[in-house]
Design an enzyme around this catalytic site. Structure first.
Site, short mmCIF file in Angstrom:
data_model
loop_
_atom_site.label_atom_id
_atom_site.label_comp_id
_atom_site.label_asym_id
_atom_site.label_seq_id
_atom_site.Cartn_x
_atom_site.Cartn_y
_atom_site.Cartn_z
CG ASP A 8 -2.00 -1.03 1.17
OD1 ASP A 8 -2.11 -1.72 0.14
OD2 ASP A 8 -2.76 -1.16 2.16
CG ASP A 129 -12.50 -2.23 -0.79
OD1 ASP A 129 -11.97 -3.34 -0.96
OD2 ASP A 129 -12.14 -1.20 -1.38
#
Length: 254
Positions: A8, A129
């Site tokens: 990330d 998500d």
């Protein structure tokens, strides 16, 4: 079962968030290319990259870093974060990235997803998500009223190559994947599902093998490989050996 290490990107660094909270980030590396090479050297067959700055701002921010990572690796790279129009997707794929991950636009512009799936067959993946079963958007900063299972079904029909399912409440917590949510989502579609969020041990990955017959074909591992809770090489071997590991090695399916 493919084990996919995650990087990330936030401010050019490799970080991990806790439950998607930008205020709870921890830096694990300042050289994303070196980190990516480390995972490739340990046997990774694919790398998962998320542009957190891009997810928050609405357009990719870390493209120069992403380009360097893609050029440095021999394995395919998939990238998400801030991809909300055709131009950005095309630009990303032109950098050598194999698959573009779409999130927010799947909820707000599903017709665009369908168009991109036709233009870039096999290269468009949808990231779903979920927070309490509802789809979160815009870098997890907002929660829609769309059910994750409903969106997965729509995206499969539009031609998405795969669905990456993340349970936000599990992400970065090392509490293990949400097996029931994954089972429900995978059972309702006929494209591969990638499990993401919560993996805390090699055993968690082995447990996911139970869902492989219904379509959970891979798992993304983030925080656990940075904290040392999961050794990537060992994890890849564990899900590859199944119940017949080399003599003298641990049998995770015992």
């Amino acid at each position: 079962m493919e084990v996919i290490p995650a990087i990330d990107l936030l401010g050019g660094n490799c970080v991990r968030l806790y439950q998607g909270d930008y205020d709870q980030s921890q830096v694990f590396g300042e050289d994303p290319v070196a980190v990516a090479k480390q995972w490739e050297d340990q046997g990774a067959t694919r790398l998962h990259l998320v542009d957190l700055d891009g997810a928050k701002s609405g357009e990719p921010v870390n493209l120069p870093v992403i380009a360097k990572v893609a050029a440095a690796l021999k394995i395919p790279v998939q990238v998400g974060g801030g991809l909300r129009d055709r131009a950005r997707v095309a630009e990303l794929l032109s950098l050598g990235v194999q698959r573009a991950i779409l999130g927010t636009v799947a909820v707000e512009k599903p017709e665009l997803v369908g168009e991109l799936c036709k233009e870039f067959p096999g290269q468009i993946v949808v990231g779903i998500d979920a927070r309490n079963g509802k789809v979160a958007t815009k870098g997890w900063l907002e929660t829609s009223e769309v059910e994750a299972t409903e969106l997965a079904g729509r995206m499969a029909k539009l031609g998405a190559a795969a669905i990456i399912y993340t349970d936000i409440h599990r992400d970065g917590t090392l509490q293990g994947p949400n097996m029931e949510s994954l089972r429900e989502l995978a059972a309702g579609i006929d494209i591969p599902v990638v499990a993401s969020g919560g993996v805390s041990s090699v055993q968690d990955l082995v447990n996911l093998l139970k869902l492989e017959p219904i379509g959970v074909t891979s798992a993304i591992v983030g925080r656990a490989i940075y904290t040392g809770d999961v050794d990537l090489k060992e994890a890849i071997q564990a899900v590859t050996w199944r119940d017949v590991p080399p003599e003298g090695e641990m049998n995770y399916l015992a």
